[in-house]
Design a protein around this motif. Structure first.
Motif, PDB file in Angstrom:
ATOM      1  N   GLY A 162       1.126  -1.545   0.258  1.00  2.03           N
ATOM      2  CA  GLY A 162       0.302   0.576   0.348  1.00  2.03           C
ATOM      3  C   GLY A 162       0.684   1.487   0.275  1.00  2.03           C
ATOM      4  O   GLY A 162       0.703   2.519  -0.682  1.00  2.03           O
ATOM      5  N   THR A 163       1.998   1.462   0.806  1.00  5.43           N
ATOM      6  CA  THR A 163       2.893   2.132   1.261  1.00  5.43           C
ATOM      7  C   THR A 163       3.836   2.353   0.013  1.00  5.43           C
ATOM      8  O   THR A 163       4.054   3.723  -0.690  1.00  5.43           O
ATOM      9  N   ILE A 164       4.037   1.365  -0.585  1.00  6.48           N
ATOM     10  CA  ILE A 164       5.769   1.524  -1.825  1.00  6.48           C
ATOM     11  C   ILE A 164       5.573   1.346  -3.540  1.00  6.48           C
ATOM     12  O   ILE A 164       5.835   1.399  -4.001  1.00  6.48           O
ATOM     13  N   LEU A 165       4.310  -0.194  -2.768  1.00  7.63           N
ATOM     14  CA  LEU A 165       3.756  -0.927  -4.381  1.00  7.63           C
ATOM     15  C   LEU A 165       3.082   0.164  -5.038  1.00  7.63           C
ATOM     16  O   LEU A 165       2.901   0.413  -6.811  1.00  7.63           O
ATOM     17  N   GLN A 166       1.794   0.746  -4.496  1.00  8.25           N
ATOM     18  CA  GLN A 166       1.392   1.197  -5.154  1.00  8.25           C
ATOM     19  C   GLN A 166       0.935   1.743  -5.729  1.00  8.25           C
ATOM     20  O   GLN A 166       0.811   2.595  -7.020  1.00  8.25           O
ATOM     21  N   PRO A 167       1.450   2.732  -5.143  1.00 10.26           N
ATOM     22  CA  PRO A 167       1.881   4.258  -5.876  1.00 10.26           C
ATOM     23  C   PRO A 167       2.969   4.415  -6.785  1.00 10.26           C
ATOM     24  O   PRO A 167       2.915   5.213  -8.083  1.00 10.26           O
ATOM     25  N   ARG A 168       3.834   3.248  -7.059  1.00  8.99           N
ATOM     26  CA  ARG A 168       4.621   2.685  -8.379  1.00  8.99           C
ATOM     27  C   ARG A 168       3.979   2.244  -9.298  1.00  8.99           C
ATOM     28  O   ARG A 168       4.120   2.560 -10.845  1.00  8.99           O
ATOM     29  N   LEU A 169       3.290   1.379  -9.052  1.00  9.70           N
ATOM     30  CA  LEU A 169       3.132  -0.180 -10.336  1.00  9.70           C
ATOM     31  C   LEU A 169       1.174   1.037  -9.886  1.00  9.70           C
ATOM     32  O   LEU A 169       0.964  -0.202 -11.590  1.00  9.70           O
ATOM     33  N   GLU A 218      -2.620  -0.700  -8.591  1.00  5.80           N
ATOM     34  CA  GLU A 218      -3.223  -1.255  -7.423  1.00  5.80           C
ATOM     35  C   GLU A 218      -2.542  -2.408  -8.735  1.00  5.80           C
ATOM     36  O   GLU A 218      -2.706  -3.353  -7.491  1.00  5.80           O
ATOM     37  N   GLU A 219      -2.891  -3.264  -9.389  1.00  4.57           N
ATOM     38  CA  GLU A 219      -3.212  -4.224  -9.929  1.00  4.57           C
ATOM     39  C   GLU A 219      -1.725  -4.951 -10.052  1.00  4.57           C
ATOM     40  O   GLU A 219      -1.469  -5.850  -9.450  1.00  4.57           O
ATOM     41  N   THR A 220      -1.438  -4.421 -10.712  1.00  2.00           N
ATOM     42  CA  THR A 220       0.181  -5.034 -10.355  1.00  2.00           C
ATOM     43  C   THR A 220       0.776  -4.594  -8.879  1.00  2.00           C
ATOM     44  O   THR A 220       1.536  -5.456  -8.692  1.00  2.00           O
ATOM     45  N   ALA A 221       0.113  -3.720  -8.434  1.00  2.00           N
ATOM     46  CA  ALA A 221       0.861  -4.266  -7.123  1.00  2.00           C
ATOM     47  C   ALA A 221       0.685  -5.839  -5.917  1.00  2.00           C
ATOM     48  O   ALA A 221       0.583  -5.562  -5.108  1.00  2.00           O
ATOM     49  N   ARG A 222      -0.492  -5.400  -6.647  1.00  2.00           N
ATOM     50  CA  ARG A 222      -1.442  -6.526  -5.586  1.00  2.00           C
ATOM     51  C   ARG A 222      -0.573  -7.878  -6.407  1.00  2.00           C
ATOM     52  O   ARG A 222      -0.377  -9.328  -5.400  1.00  2.00           O
ATOM     53  N   ARG A 223      -0.555  -8.057  -7.328  1.00  2.00           N
ATOM     54  CA  ARG A 223       0.020  -9.448  -8.138  1.00  2.00           C
ATOM     55  C   ARG A 223       1.622  -9.641  -7.523  1.00  2.00           C
ATOM     56  O   ARG A 223       2.369 -10.620  -6.807  1.00  2.00           O
ATOM     57  N   VAL A 224       2.106  -8.614  -7.879  1.00  2.00           N
ATOM     58  CA  VAL A 224       3.722  -8.744  -7.195  1.00  2.00           C
ATOM     59  C   VAL A 224       4.126  -8.986  -5.385  1.00  2.00           C
ATOM     60  O   VAL A 224       4.451  -9.182  -5.217  1.00  2.00           O
TER      61      VAL A 224
END
Length: 143
Positions: free
Chosen positions: A29-36, A38-44
């Motif tokens: 929520g704090t690092i991946l989602q802003p950069r990638l 929502e969907e990609t951050a969830r998969r990663v």
């Protein structure tokens, strides 16, 4: 290792799984989602959590080996029940999420792969038990 010892060690170890999942969700929520996104951050984050769970269960198995498949399956199924109970209980009662929101992560047709986490949680103790079984000495072939 006796049954009571297996369960005394392994069942409370679910709290380690919970800690890994909470940390993973925070990083998502704090690092991946802003950069990638929502969907990609969830998969990663799902893949990262699967790797972390694997390492955690492997370490547990090396320190406190589960002696047989029956114990491993009881541990895995117990962990899944605790995981889903926490996920849906917290989601509904604390976060006040709708059932549709809670179930969205399990919609594989929508590209969600979260279902792999409870599946792996169920089988990981038995998989790690089998992978860490002592290997019988290899006997040379005789002619």
């Amino acid at each position: 290792m006796r049954s009571s010892t297996v369960y005394r060690v392994w069942l409370p170890s679910w709290l380690g799984l919970l800690l890994l999942a909470v940390l993973n969700g925070t990083v998502r929520g704090t690092i991946l989602q802003p950069r990638l996104g929502e969907e990609t951050a969830r998969r990663v984050a799902t893949v990262v959590l699967l790797v972390a769970l694997t390492a955690y269960v492997r370490r547990l198995q090396r320190r406190h080996p589960i002696p047989d498949a029956q114990h491993a399956w009881v541990v895995g199924m117990s962990w899944v029940v605790m995981t889903l109970g926490f996920e849906f209980g917290f989601g509904r009662l604390v976060a006040k999420l709708a059932w549709s929101e809670l179930l969205a992560d399990y919609d594989v047709r929508a590209g969600r792969i979260w279902v792999l986490v409870p599946l792996w949680t169920a089988v990981a103790p038995e998989v790690m038990r089998r992978l860490t079984l002592p290997q019988a000495p290899h006997e040379p072939e005789t002619r």
